[in-house]
Design a protein around this motif. Structure first.
Motif, PDB file in Angstrom:
ATOM      1  N   LEU A  19      29.154  34.914  40.456  1.00 28.72           N
ATOM      2  CA  LEU A  19      28.712  35.348  41.987  1.00 28.72           C
ATOM      3  C   LEU A  19      30.005  36.554  42.139  1.00 28.72           C
ATOM      4  O   LEU A  19      30.736  36.343  41.756  1.00 28.72           O
ATOM      5  CB  LEU A  19      28.896  34.394  42.866  1.00 28.72           C
ATOM      6  CG  LEU A  19      27.968  33.053  42.616  1.00 28.72           C
ATOM      7  CD1 LEU A  19      28.028  32.091  44.010  1.00 28.72           C
ATOM      8  CD2 LEU A  19      26.226  33.588  42.665  1.00 28.72           C
ATOM      9  N   SER A  20      29.331  37.443  42.794  1.00 22.44           N
ATOM     10  CA  SER A  20      30.393  38.502  43.246  1.00 22.44           C
ATOM     11  C   SER A  20      30.239  38.757  44.747  1.00 22.44           C
ATOM     12  O   SER A  20      29.012  38.697  45.243  1.00 22.44           O
ATOM     13  CB  SER A  20      30.040  39.945  42.621  1.00 22.44           C
ATOM     14  OG  SER A  20      30.279  39.835  41.144  1.00 22.44           O
ATOM     15  N   CYS A  21      31.424  39.229  45.428  1.00 23.53           N
ATOM     16  CA  CYS A  21      31.425  39.369  46.835  1.00 23.53           C
ATOM     17  C   CYS A  21      32.131  40.872  47.021  1.00 23.53           C
ATOM     18  O   CYS A  21      33.158  40.894  46.796  1.00 23.53           O
ATOM     19  CB  CYS A  21      31.694  38.328  47.706  1.00 23.53           C
ATOM     20  SG  CYS A  21      31.906  38.769  49.348  1.00 23.53           S
ATOM     21  N   ALA A  22      31.294  41.804  47.196  1.00 22.49           N
ATOM     22  CA  ALA A  22      31.744  43.085  47.501  1.00 22.49           C
ATOM     23  C   ALA A  22      32.086  43.269  49.028  1.00 22.49           C
ATOM     24  O   ALA A  22      31.386  42.970  49.954  1.00 22.49           O
ATOM     25  CB  ALA A  22      30.819  44.255  47.051  1.00 22.49           C
ATOM     26  N   THR A  27      41.118  47.055  54.376  1.00 26.36           N
ATOM     27  CA  THR A  27      42.100  45.976  54.672  1.00 26.36           C
ATOM     28  C   THR A  27      41.770  44.716  53.831  1.00 26.36           C
ATOM     29  O   THR A  27      42.195  43.583  54.191  1.00 26.36           O
ATOM     30  CB  THR A  27      42.223  45.647  56.038  1.00 26.36           C
ATOM     31  OG1 THR A  27      41.087  45.329  56.579  1.00 26.36           O
ATOM     32  CG2 THR A  27      43.003  46.712  56.754  1.00 26.36           C
ATOM     33  N   PHE A  28      40.849  44.814  52.815  1.00 25.12           N
ATOM     34  CA  PHE A  28      40.431  43.699  52.243  1.00 25.12           C
ATOM     35  C   PHE A  28      41.503  42.901  51.606  1.00 25.12           C
ATOM     36  O   PHE A  28      41.629  41.593  51.599  1.00 25.12           O
ATOM     37  CB  PHE A  28      39.351  44.177  51.060  1.00 25.12           C
ATOM     38  CG  PHE A  28      39.057  42.965  50.034  1.00 25.12           C
ATOM     39  CD1 PHE A  28      39.729  43.053  48.719  1.00 25.12           C
ATOM     40  CD2 PHE A  28      38.091  42.224  50.460  1.00 25.12           C
ATOM     41  CE1 PHE A  28      39.363  42.076  47.791  1.00 25.12           C
ATOM     42  CE2 PHE A  28      37.677  41.249  49.556  1.00 25.12           C
ATOM     43  CZ  PHE A  28      38.318  41.084  48.057  1.00 25.12           C
ATOM     44  N   LYS A  75      39.091  46.765  43.769  1.00 20.84           N
ATOM     45  CA  LYS A  75      37.434  46.887  43.559  1.00 20.84           C
ATOM     46  C   LYS A  75      36.930  46.307  44.905  1.00 20.84           C
ATOM     47  O   LYS A  75      35.735  46.409  45.163  1.00 20.84           O
ATOM     48  CB  LYS A  75      36.975  46.302  42.507  1.00 20.84           C
ATOM     49  CG  LYS A  75      37.321  47.158  41.188  1.00 20.84           C
ATOM     50  CD  LYS A  75      36.587  46.415  40.104  1.00 20.84           C
ATOM     51  CE  LYS A  75      36.848  47.144  38.680  1.00 20.84           C
ATOM     52  NZ  LYS A  75      35.986  46.705  37.579  1.00 20.84           N
ATOM     53  N   ASN A  76      37.947  45.546  45.824  1.00 19.52           N
ATOM     54  CA  ASN A  76      37.268  45.079  47.037  1.00 19.52           C
ATOM     55  C   ASN A  76      36.461  44.013  46.643  1.00 19.52           C
ATOM     56  O   ASN A  76      35.498  43.811  47.531  1.00 19.52           O
ATOM     57  CB  ASN A  76      36.823  46.162  48.100  1.00 19.52           C
ATOM     58  CG  ASN A  76      37.834  46.732  48.726  1.00 19.52           C
ATOM     59  OD1 ASN A  76      38.969  46.724  48.604  1.00 19.52           O
ATOM     60  ND2 ASN A  76      37.559  47.402  50.016  1.00 19.52           N
ATOM     61  N   THR A  77      36.621  43.303  45.817  1.00 17.98           N
ATOM     62  CA  THR A  77      35.623  42.289  45.261  1.00 17.98           C
ATOM     63  C   THR A  77      36.180  40.944  45.040  1.00 17.98           C
ATOM     64  O   THR A  77      37.396  40.961  44.289  1.00 17.98           O
ATOM     65  CB  THR A  77      34.841  42.991  43.846  1.00 17.98           C
ATOM     66  OG1 THR A  77      34.277  44.181  44.312  1.00 17.98           O
ATOM     67  CG2 THR A  77      33.704  41.795  43.524  1.00 17.98           C
ATOM     68  N   VAL A  78      35.535  39.853  45.210  1.00 13.65           N
ATOM     69  CA  VAL A  78      35.981  38.579  44.894  1.00 13.65           C
ATOM     70  C   VAL A  78      34.973  38.026  44.338  1.00 13.65           C
ATOM     71  O   VAL A  78      33.832  38.219  44.231  1.00 13.65           O
ATOM     72  CB  VAL A  78      36.342  37.696  46.124  1.00 13.65           C
ATOM     73  CG1 VAL A  78      35.062  37.549  47.208  1.00 13.65           C
ATOM     74  CG2 VAL A  78      36.865  36.337  45.738  1.00 13.65           C
ATOM     75  N   TYR A  79      35.151  37.057  43.311  1.00 12.36           N
ATOM     76  CA  TYR A  79      34.202  36.619  42.090  1.00 12.36           C
ATOM     77  C   TYR A  79      34.343  35.037  42.340  1.00 12.36           C
ATOM     78  O   TYR A  79      35.309  34.509  42.481  1.00 12.36           O
ATOM     79  CB  TYR A  79      34.474  37.090  40.716  1.00 12.36           C
ATOM     80  CG  TYR A  79      34.781  38.615  40.665  1.00 12.36           C
ATOM     81  CD1 TYR A  79      35.916  39.186  40.666  1.00 12.36           C
ATOM     82  CD2 TYR A  79      33.545  39.211  40.421  1.00 12.36           C
ATOM     83  CE1 TYR A  79      35.964  40.620  40.520  1.00 12.36           C
ATOM     84  CE2 TYR A  79      33.496  40.490  40.282  1.00 12.36           C
ATOM     85  CZ  TYR A  79      34.836  41.313  40.406  1.00 12.36           C
ATOM     86  OH  TYR A  79      34.727  42.651  40.214  1.00 12.36           O
TER      87      TYR A  79
END
Length: 122
Positions: A19-22, A27-28, A75-79
């Motif tokens: 899963l990815s969350c962009a 301020t991510f 990338k302002n992304t959490v996986y």
């Protein structure tokens, strides 16, 4: 902060999904990021969280050793890497961003994504 989750789908037991969350917003990197899930007829439950610096990760016992949370602040992304999936992992998965408080509680997160459905068949 706006969050967009993706990567859900249908998988057989024992399979994997990521899963990815962009996130939007500059301020991510300051936010604690979490993943929660909600199965039909059940309350939303904590799955995993990661500190702003990736120095701390937290998991519910049922996913330890199978799931891994990570983030890329550039990338302002959490996986959420999910391995060895089980039918009981079937749920809508939500990503969330928060500033503080206990990472295990929904009340600690001020921003939520729309959710992505994960279905694990037996």
């Amino acid at each position: 902060v706006q969050l967009q989750a993706s990567g859900g789908g249908l998988v057989q037991a024992g399979g994997s999904l990521r899963l990815s969350c962009a996130a939007s917003g500059r301020t991510f990197s300051r936010y604690v990021m979490g993943w929660f899930r909600q199965a039909p007829g059940k309350e939303r439950e904590f799955v995993a969280a990661i500190s702003w610096s990736s120095g701390g990760t937290y998991y519910v016992d049922s996913v330890k050793g199978r799931f891994a949370i990570s983030r890329d602040n550039a990338k302002n992304t959490v996986y959420l890497q999910m391995n060895n999936l089980r039918p009981e992992d079937t749920a809508v998965y939500y990503c969330a961003a928060g500033y503080g408080g206990s990472v295990y509680y929904t009340s600690s997160y001020g921003y939520w994504g729309q959710g992505t459905l994960v279905t694990v068949s037996s």
